[in-house]
Write a protein that holds these residues in place. Structure first.
Motif, PDB file in Angstrom:
ATOM      1  N   LEU A   1     -46.504 -82.021  50.013  1.00  0.00           N
ATOM      2  CA  LEU A   1     -45.869 -82.146  48.711  1.00  0.00           C
ATOM      3  C   LEU A   1     -46.411 -81.081  47.768  1.00  0.00           C
ATOM      4  CD1 LEU A   1     -45.924 -86.040  48.290  1.00  0.00           C
ATOM      5  CD2 LEU A   1     -44.005 -84.592  48.997  1.00  0.00           C
ATOM      6  N   GLY A   2     -45.568 -80.646  46.857  1.00  0.00           N
ATOM      7  CA  GLY A   2     -45.993 -79.628  45.908  1.00  0.00           C
ATOM      8  C   GLY A   2     -45.464 -79.921  44.519  1.00  0.00           C
ATOM      9  N   PHE A   3     -46.202 -79.486  43.532  1.00  0.00           N
ATOM     10  CA  PHE A   3     -45.822 -79.673  42.141  1.00  0.00           C
ATOM     11  C   PHE A   3     -46.258 -78.447  41.356  1.00  0.00           C
ATOM     12  CE2 PHE A   3     -47.128 -80.731  37.814  1.00  0.00           C
ATOM     13  CZ  PHE A   3     -45.977 -81.323  37.297  1.00  0.00           C
ATOM     14  N   SER A   4     -45.389 -77.962  40.453  1.00  0.00           N
ATOM     15  CA  SER A   4     -45.773 -76.822  39.622  1.00  0.00           C
ATOM     16  C   SER A   4     -45.217 -76.984  38.223  1.00  0.00           C
ATOM     17  CB  SER A   4     -45.280 -75.512  40.238  1.00  0.00           C
ATOM     18  OG  SER A   4     -43.874 -75.435  40.174  1.00  0.00           O
ATOM     19  N   LEU A   5     -45.945 -76.463  37.271  1.00  0.00           N
ATOM     20  CA  LEU A   5     -45.560 -76.482  35.871  1.00  0.00           C
ATOM     21  C   LEU A   5     -45.682 -75.055  35.337  1.00  0.00           C
ATOM     22  CD1 LEU A   5     -44.861 -78.031  33.243  1.00  0.00           C
ATOM     23  CD2 LEU A   5     -47.328 -78.317  32.887  1.00  0.00           C
ATOM     24  N   LYS A   6     -44.582 -74.529  34.809  1.00  0.00           N
ATOM     25  CA  LYS A   6     -44.578 -73.159  34.295  1.00  0.00           C
ATOM     26  C   LYS A   6     -44.069 -73.156  32.863  1.00  0.00           C
ATOM     27  CE  LYS A   6     -43.425 -71.364  38.890  1.00  0.00           C
ATOM     28  NZ  LYS A   6     -42.440 -70.613  39.712  1.00  0.00           N
ATOM     29  N   GLY A   7     -44.539 -72.170  32.106  1.00  0.00           N
ATOM     30  CA  GLY A   7     -44.101 -72.068  30.720  1.00  0.00           C
ATOM     31  C   GLY A   7     -44.102 -70.637  30.229  1.00  0.00           C
ATOM     32  N   PHE A   8     -43.241 -70.389  29.228  1.00  0.00           N
ATOM     33  CA  PHE A   8     -43.152 -69.064  28.599  1.00  0.00           C
ATOM     34  C   PHE A   8     -43.168 -69.261  27.088  1.00  0.00           C
ATOM     35  CE2 PHE A   8     -40.460 -66.134  26.263  1.00  0.00           C
ATOM     36  CZ  PHE A   8     -40.954 -64.892  26.634  1.00  0.00           C
ATOM     37  N   ARG A   9     -43.849 -68.335  26.389  1.00  0.00           N
ATOM     38  CA  ARG A   9     -43.894 -68.434  24.930  1.00  0.00           C
ATOM     39  C   ARG A   9     -43.969 -67.039  24.314  1.00  0.00           C
ATOM     40  NH1 ARG A   9     -42.535 -71.711  20.705  1.00  0.00           N
ATOM     41  NH2 ARG A   9     -43.756 -71.141  18.848  1.00  0.00           N
ATOM     42  N   GLN A  10     -43.082 -66.789  23.353  1.00  0.00           N
ATOM     43  CA  GLN A  10     -43.131 -65.550  22.579  1.00  0.00           C
ATOM     44  C   GLN A  10     -44.181 -65.748  21.492  1.00  0.00           C
ATOM     45  OE1 GLN A  10     -40.800 -62.933  23.282  1.00  0.00           O
ATOM     46  NE2 GLN A  10     -42.092 -61.633  21.995  1.00  0.00           N
ATOM     47  N   LEU A  11     -45.291 -65.029  21.611  1.00  0.00           N
ATOM     48  CA  LEU A  11     -46.413 -65.231  20.696  1.00  0.00           C
ATOM     49  C   LEU A  11     -46.213 -64.483  19.382  1.00  0.00           C
ATOM     50  CD1 LEU A  11     -49.252 -64.899  23.355  1.00  0.00           C
ATOM     51  CD2 LEU A  11     -48.166 -66.985  22.513  1.00  0.00           C
TER      52      LEU A  11
END
Length: 558
Positions: free
Chosen positions: A221-231
């Protein structure tokens, strides 16, 4: 016009600039002057004959529409950016007339997005990748001891497929901000197979960021959390956390990247990978319309390396030429290759990778729409000169042979079929356009007769012969009408004070009295004229500026 709203842009649409014979940078005063001058020829009140009056009404209606749009800075902005179809967009009338051109475009694009969002539920974006690995080392590598005199029977050079993988995904829009992506992959290597099912939820959190959650089930099983933010305006960051279950327990990994845009063409990136093995990576990227280069330095516990890559983009040929080098603690490699657009939706690429200890590899890539086909071919486990030579020359030779014998004839036939289909579909419109051009030309004749009288008295500019379309020559070198139209009257009507000036246009078929005699074909304009009782001639491309007279166009007195 800078952009088009539809992929099948209407090739019979009016060019308002050509219709008024003004340039795209023309001022309001220049547009008004051009409109007044043409009104003297085409205003219905100038013609008493009922048939001519009716023809004049149709032409003048087009001129009036072009004039109204080009002197209105708001409508002109939309027309310059999106063409005539942009003016018909639902909701355009609510755009405030006090907005700047940039604000008008932004508002217009918002209306376009809203229209697209209404069809969002019906959209999917299928993507797929098929990889077929080939082992061809038997062709170039020799195995066994040369001193061994024992005969084992005849040897055969085997080329085998030793691995294959397939990945496929589809997007399912849930709302304007939420998208569900469902995908799966299957892979097999040397008789051992594996696979996984993936589900991803992507959410647009704001106009400056998004997040993505992915789960996978297959070989664990696999789980991933990704995010992007314009700083900031120039800086953005991404971060990801991955958890994967193995027989030895949960294996975590984390990656964080910060990018800074130094200017329009230069960007720097700093990436930290935590987990096993961990590393820190710094990348400098230079990219513009014609060039792309990147410099990377990575320092890690088990994998430290330096790499440099450069890609030259050939816009007119729709091709790319790439080169790269990489050196690290585990070895080094050199890569070179090319990519070329071969049809409207297809690209073909090939690259050679020569390295230690990896050997020689040939990578062939085929892109068709959103589908990708990869064929990595292992040619040699050593730096075999024959593998390098054949891996370089054979794909290039094959490409040119296939292009010449198969692709080019196919594209030519396809283009001819499409043009024929367009002609049949728009036969009525084409006939109407031809009839309108003839009517406009008839309305010019009285003006042209007066114009010629004035020009003859002062030995000025007089058009002797003018042909527009697909030019063809007779055996004695004289131009024939063929797929051309006679535009002598049309050009003479544009002469003012012994000068003929026509700005750069999308196509001269939009000029008053012109029409396209050969849809989809390359067109030219041939002009023979007298100035100071001396003959001149010139041949211009369909979009080239006309500026007459010029001394360089004069013919030999003989």
């Amino acid at each position: 016009m800078a952009a088009s709203l539809e992929e099948d842009d209407d090739f019979l649409a009016n060019d308002f600039y050509a219709l008024l014979n003004v340039g795209k940078e023309a001022t309001t005063e220049e547009i008004n002057y051009a409109f007044r001058r043409l009104s003297k020829i085409y205003h219905p009140d100038k013609h008493l004959d009922p048939s001519k009056k009716k023809a004049a009404e149709e032409v003048f209606s087009k001129l009036k529409k072009a004039h109204e749009i080009l002197i209105d800075k708001h409508k002109r902005t939309i027309y310059d950016t999106y063409g005539e179809k942009g003016l018909k967009t639902e909701g355009l009338e609510i755009i405030s007339r006090t907005k700047t051109p940039a604000e008008i475009i932004a508002e217009y694009e918002r209306l376009q997005r809203e229209r697209e969002e209404r069809r969002l539920q019906q959209r999917t974006n299928p993507r797929g990748t098929v990889t077929v690995g080939v082992n061809a080392t038997d062709l170039f590598d020799e195995y066994g001891d040369d001193d061994d005199d024992v005969y084992y029977g005849p040897s055969y050079n085997n080329v085998e497929i030793n691995n294959m993988s397939i990945f496929q995904s589809v997007e399912c829009p849930l709302t304007v901000k939420d998208t569900l992506v469902i995908g799966g992959n299957l892979q097999a290597r040397n008789g051992t197979g594996a696979g996984a099912f993936l589900a991803t939820w992507r959410r647009l959190t704001s106009d400056k960021g998004w997040m993505e959650i992915e789960t996978a089930a297959g070989s664990g099983l696999g789980f991933s959390l990704k995010g992007f933010r314009q700083l900031t305006r120039r800086c953005y960051g991404t971060s990801s956390l991955v958890l994967h279950s193995t027989p030895k327990g949960i294996r975590p990994a984390m990656s964080t990247m910060v990018a800074y845009q130094f200017d329009r063409e230069v960007q720097g990136r700093l990436t930290y990978n935590a987990g096993f093995p961990s590393s820190i990576q710094s990348t400098l990227v230079y990219s513009n319309q014609d060039h792309h280069a990147s410099l990377t330095l990575q320092v890690g516990i088990t994998n430290s390396y330096f790499s440099l890559s450069y890609t030259k983009k050939f816009q007119e040929q729709e091709a790319k030429l790439k080169g790269a080098i990489k050196f690290g603690v585990t070895g080094g490699m050199v890569e070179y290759g090319f990519e070329k657009k071969i049809t409207q939706f297809s690209h073909l690429g090939a690259s050679m990778v020569i390295g230690v200890p990896t050997g020689v590899h040939l990578k062939i890539k085929v892109y068709r729409g959103s589908q990708t086909f990869l064929f990595p071919i292992h040619l040699s486990e050593t730096l075999s000169p024959s593998a390098i030579m054949y891996g370089t020359l054979v794909p290039v030779a094959t490409y040119f042979v296939v292009k010449k014998l198969i692709v080019d004839p196919f594209l030519k036939q396809q283009k001819e079929q499409e043009l024929e289909q367009k002609r049949e579909e728009h036969a009525e419109k084409l006939a109407k356009r031809k009839q309108e051009a003839k009517a406009a030309t008839d309305l010019m004749k009285e003006t042209v007769e007066r114009n010629i009288e004035v020009e003859e008295k002062k030995m000025g500019l007089i058009i002797v012969k003018a042909l527009y379309g697909k030019l063809q020559s007779s055996e004695d070198g004289e131009l024939m009408d063929g797929e051309c139209i006679d535009v002598l009257v049309q050009l003479q009507a544009l002469i003012k004070d012994s000068k003929l000036i026509v700005p750069e246009t999308v196509s001269k078929s939009g000029l008053p009295g012109f029409y396209d005699p050969c849809i989809g074909e390359e067109k030219s304009l041939y002009i023979r004229y007298k100035f100071r009782n001396r003959l001149h001639q010139v041949t211009l491309s369909d979009t080239e500026v006309i500026r007459l007279p010029q001394q360089s166009m004069a013919l030999d007195e003989g």
